[in-house]
Motif scaffolding. Structure first.
Motif, PDB file in Angstrom:
ATOM      1  N   LEU A  15     -14.593   7.206   5.152  1.00  0.00           N
ATOM      2  CA  LEU A  15     -14.081   7.949   6.305  1.00  0.00           C
ATOM      3  C   LEU A  15     -13.594   6.961   7.353  1.00  0.00           C
ATOM      4  N   ILE A  16     -12.400   7.212   7.860  1.00  0.00           N
ATOM      5  CA  ILE A  16     -11.881   6.388   8.941  1.00  0.00           C
ATOM      6  C   ILE A  16     -11.471   7.292  10.087  1.00  0.00           C
TER       7      ILE A  16
ATOM      8  N   GLU B 245     -10.301  10.982   5.161  1.00  0.00           N
ATOM      9  CA  GLU B 245     -11.104  10.561   4.017  1.00  0.00           C
ATOM     10  C   GLU B 245     -10.163   9.917   3.001  1.00  0.00           C
ATOM     11  N   ILE B 246     -10.493   8.697   2.590  1.00  0.00           N
ATOM     12  CA  ILE B 246      -9.628   7.946   1.678  1.00  0.00           C
ATOM     13  C   ILE B 246     -10.426   7.549   0.446  1.00  0.00           C
ATOM     14  N   TYR B 247      -9.782   7.691  -0.715  1.00  0.00           N
ATOM     15  CA  TYR B 247     -10.361   7.189  -1.951  1.00  0.00           C
ATOM     16  C   TYR B 247      -9.246   6.864  -2.930  1.00  0.00           C
ATOM     17  N   ALA B 248      -9.602   6.159  -3.991  1.00  0.00           N
ATOM     18  CA  ALA B 248      -8.626   5.742  -5.004  1.00  0.00           C
ATOM     19  C   ALA B 248      -9.098   6.213  -6.372  1.00  0.00           C
ATOM     20  N   LYS B 249      -8.131   6.466  -7.263  1.00  0.00           N
ATOM     21  CA  LYS B 249      -8.462   6.903  -8.625  1.00  0.00           C
ATOM     22  C   LYS B 249      -7.558   6.207  -9.634  1.00  0.00           C
ATOM     23  N   ILE B 250      -8.155   5.887 -10.770  1.00  0.00           N
ATOM     24  CA  ILE B 250      -7.421   5.374 -11.910  1.00  0.00           C
ATOM     25  C   ILE B 250      -7.991   6.088 -13.126  1.00  0.00           C
TER      26      ILE B 250
ATOM     27  N   LYS C 162     -12.624  -1.419   0.647  1.00  0.00           N
ATOM     28  CA  LYS C 162     -13.366  -2.111   1.717  1.00  0.00           C
ATOM     29  C   LYS C 162     -12.465  -2.172   2.956  1.00  0.00           C
ATOM     30  N   LEU C 163     -12.998  -1.711   4.061  1.00  0.00           N
ATOM     31  CA  LEU C 163     -12.285  -1.747   5.327  1.00  0.00           C
ATOM     32  C   LEU C 163     -12.271  -3.173   5.848  1.00  0.00           C
TER      33      LEU C 163
ATOM     34  N   ILE D 160      -5.507  10.555   0.360  1.00  0.00           N
ATOM     35  CA  ILE D 160      -5.908  10.698   1.762  1.00  0.00           C
ATOM     36  C   ILE D 160      -6.132  12.177   1.998  1.00  0.00           C
ATOM     37  N   ASN D 161      -7.337  12.506   2.436  1.00  0.00           N
ATOM     38  CA  ASN D 161      -7.752  13.896   2.659  1.00  0.00           C
ATOM     39  C   ASN D 161      -7.564  14.747   1.406  1.00  0.00           C
TER      40      ASN D 161
END
Length: 137
Positions: free
Chosen positions: A61-62, A47-52, A134-135, A23-24
């Motif tokens: 963006l929310i 700003e949100i994202y995921a990583k593997i 997905k929101l 987050i951010n």
């Protein structure tokens, strides 16, 4: 404070690996296969994202209002549940046909190569599309 709830689908292809939630730009936690995590954030834009590993998701963006609950669904490689079994099946049929039945099965190599290149795309150029956020409304 607002809450962001992240629900991760259970998928066998990434089952033993945790996915980091950012987050951010800051790692706020990791989520296990099939689990749900929640994070408290200040109201405002995030700003949100995921990583593997080296792969990740698109950034979303929310705009969180005070006391709002935002739910996000996290899924892994889009075709992961059928990709590997089909790839292995094609290679098994090729091997059986060529070495046991003495048939010319060269055309199956084309399918194997196409599937390998498709996976290679998501591990290189499309690495930020390997995961999906997905929101949920």
């Amino acid at each position: 404070m607002a809450k962001i709830i992240v629900k991760r689908n259970s998928q066998w292809i990434n089952k033993i690996r945790d996915i980091g939630i950012f987050i951010n730009g800051e790692l706020v936690g990791a989520i296990k296969d099939g689990k749900t995590q929640q994070y408290e954030v200040k109201s405002g834009e995030h700003e949100i994202y995921a990583k593997i590993d080296w792969c990740g998701s698109q950034k979303i963006l929310i705009d969180a209002a005070d006391n709002e609950i935002i739910t996000i669904k996290l899924t892994g490689f889009k075709y992961g549940s059928w990709f590997l079994p089909i790839f292995l099946g094609i290679m098994l049929i090729y091997s059986l046909g060529k070495y046991v039945l003495n048939f010319n099965m060269s055309f199956l190599i084309v399918f194997g190569i196409v599937m390998f290149l498709y996976l290679l795309y998501f591990l290189t150029l499309g690495r930020n599309s390997y995961l999906t956020l997905k929101l949920l409304k």
